[in-house]
Design a protein around this motif. Structure first.
Motif: not given
Length: 447
Positions: A29-31, A13-17
Motif C-alpha cells: 500500500v502507499v501510506h 508528515s512529508p512524502w517519500q517516494l
C-alpha cells in the motif's frame, strides 16, 4: 535508518517516494506519508474529485445553496483538514447529507442566513468536541453513541428525506418530471451493475448526466438557468453569503453534530483498518479539522462538510492512501469553485433529475444505518436496543413535531433526541432495577 511504512510519523508528515513511484506491488500500500510519481499522484487526485463530485454538488442543489461556493469551501476545507491532522489522515471533506433536512427547515421563511448560522454553530461544537477528544480520549464518544444509536440516527435521516425526493420540498422532485426521474434512476441502477471497478462508483454522476441530456432533448431545462449558463464568466469568485443566527435555526441544525461525530469516527477507523495502523490518537484532530472546515463553509455560504465514504472506496480500489493525492483533489475543487460557468452549469440540472438521483441517495443513507447495525453486530434481542432504534426511526421518519413556545422540534432533531433518551434512559433503569434485559432472550415478536 529508514522508517518502517507501518509506523506513522509524528508531527508533519512529508512524502517519500513509494518504490519507483510508478507501481504498487501486490500486497503493498502507499501510506499517507508516501506518494507515487507526481503525474500518477495527480491522476489519483482527479479520481478523488470525480468520486466526491456527485454527492458534493447534489447537496447544494437540493438546499438551494450556491453549488460553486459549496465546492470551493469543500476543497478549502479539505486542505485545512490535512493541515490540522498533520498531513497523516487521508480524507476529502464533501457536503454532508445530514444537513439537508434541517437546512431546508431552517431556511423556511428565513432565507439562507439562519441556515448558515446553524451550520456555523454545528462546526464550532464539533471543533470543541475535537479538542476534548484530543485531550481526554475517544472512549466517551463510544459510550454516548453506541452503534445502535448511531445506526438509528443515520437511518432516520434517510427516511426523513424521502418526501423531498418525491416533491423536492414542494418545488420539483419526481412529482415534477416523472419520466426524467425514472430514466435517471434507471441509469444509476444500470451503471452500478453494467460497469466494473471505478466507473461503477460513478453511477450517481452518470445517472445525472443521462437525465440531464434527456431533459435537454425534451426541452425541459429551465430557460433561466440556461440563460445564466450562457452569461456566466469562466473565471470569478463564487457567490458568498453571510450567516445570521436564530435560536430556532440552531435547534433545528444542531443534532447533525451527532452524525458528523459518527461519520468522522467511522472514517478514522476505516483508514486505520486499511493501513494497518492505530489512528485513535488522530480522532480528535479529525473532529477539529472537520469542525473548522464546517465553520468556514457556513461563514461564506457553503454546505457543512464531512469525511467522505466515496473517497474511501477510491483508496480501497487503488491501495493509495497518500495525502498528496488529497492535496491535488482539494486544490482542484478550489479551482472549479472559482469558475462561475461551472457553477451555472450545475444549476441547469432539472428537478426530475434530482428526484431520480435522490431516490437512490436517500435510500442509501437509510440502508447505511442498517449497515452500521450489521457490521457492529447490534443485538436486537436486547429490548433496549430494539426500542431505542424503533422509536427513533419512526419519530424521525414520520416527522413528529413538538412545539415549545416559538421553538419547534421535529424530524431529525426529535428523532435524534429520542434515540439518546430512550437508549440511555432504559439502560439506566434496567441497571438500577437489575433487570438486565440484554440477557433475557425471548421469542421474536410475531408479525
Amino acid at each position: 535508518m529508514t522508517q518502517s511504512p507501518t509506523e506513522p510519523r509524528s508531527g508533519w508528515s512529508p512524502w517519500q517516494l513509494h518504490g519507483d513511484g510508478r507501481s504498487v506491488r501486490p500486497g503493498d500500500v502507499v501510506h499517507p506519508e508516501q506518494r507515487l510519481s507526481w503525474p500518477r499522484t495527480v491522476g489519483v487526485g482527479v479520481q478523488h474529485v470525480v468520486a466526491m463530485f456527485g454527492a458534493t454538488f447534489t447537496v447544494p442543489l437540493i438546499t438551494g445553496f450556491p453549488p460553486a461556493t459549496t465546492l470551493f469551501f469543500s476543497g478549502l476545507g479539505t486542505l485545512l483538514f490535512l493541515l490540522i491532522t498533520g498531513n497523516r489522515l487521508p480524507s476529502y471533506l464533501g457536503s454532508s447529507f445530514a444537513f439537508i433536512a434541517p437546512v431546508l427547515a431552517a431556511k423556511a421563511g428565513g432565507g439562507i442566513g439562519p441556515a448558515l448560522g446553524g451550520i456555523v454553530v454545528v462546526g464550532a461544537v464539533l471543533a470543541l468536541v475535537g479538542v476534548v477528544v484530543q485531550l481526554a480520549g475517544a472512549r466517551w464518544i463510544d459510550a454516548l453513541m453506541p452503534p445502535v444509536v448511531t445506526g438509528a440516527i443515520v437511518a432516520l435521516i434517510g427516511l426523513n428525506l424521502a418526501p423531498v425526493a418525491w416533491d423536492g420540498g414542494g418545488s420539483g422532485g419526481v412529482k415534477a418530471q416523472p419520466l426524467i426521474a425514472v430514466v435517471t434512476l434507471a441509469a444509476i441502477l444500470l451503471a452500478t451493475v453494467v460497469f466494473r471497478g471505478f466507473l461503477a462508483r460513478l453511477s450517481i454522476l452518470l445517472g445525472v448526466v443521462v437525465g440531464w441530456v434527456l431533459a435537454a432533448l425534451l426541452g425541459q431545462l429551465d430557460p433561466k438557468a440556461v440563460t445564466g449558463l450562457k452569461e456566466a464568466a469562466w473565471v470569478g469568485l463564487p457567490q458568498f453569503h453571510t450567516p445570521s443566527f436564530s435560536v430556532r435555526a440552531v435547534v433545528l441544525v444542531i443534532p447533525v453534530i451527532l452524525v458528523l461525530i459518527a461519520e468522522n469516527a467511522g472514517h478514522v477507523k476505516a483508514v486505520a483498518a486499511m493501513t494497518g495502523r492505530n489512528l485513535d490518537r488522530d480522532m480528535g484532530r479529525a473532529f477539529l479539522g472537520d469542525g473548522i472546515a464546517t465553520v468556514l463553509a457556513g461563514s461564506g455560504g457553503g454546505s457543512g462538510t464531512t469525511t467522505y465514504a466515496e473517497n474511501i472506496g477510491v483508496m480501497a480500489a487503488t491501495r493509495v492512501y497518500s495525502t498528496a493525492a488529497y492535496w491535488v483533489a482539494g486544490l482542484a475543487a478550489v479551482l472549479l469553485g472559482l469558475s462561475p460557468k461551472f457553477g451555472a452549469l450545475i444549476l441547469t440540472v432539472p428537478a426530475g433529475v434530482l428526484g431520480g438521483a435522490t431516490t437512490a441517495l436517500y435510500g442509501l443513507i437509510a440502508i447505511l444505518g442498517a449497515r452500521i447495525w450489521i457490521e457492529n453486530r447490534v443485538d436486537f434481542h436486547d429490548p433496549v436496543n430494539l426500542m431505542a432504534a424503533a422509536v427513533a426511526v419512526i419519530v424521525g421518519a414520520a416527522n413528529y413535531t413538538l412545539t415549545a413556545g416559538d421553538l419547534s422540534f421535529s424530524g431529525i432533531a426529535l428523532g435524534t433526541a429520542a434515540a439518546l433518551v430512550v437508549y440511555h434512559g432504559m439502560r439506566l433503569i434496567a441497571r438500577l432495577r437489575n433487570t438486565t434485559p440484554a440477557s433475557r432472550r425471548g421469542p421474536e415478536p410475531e408479525l
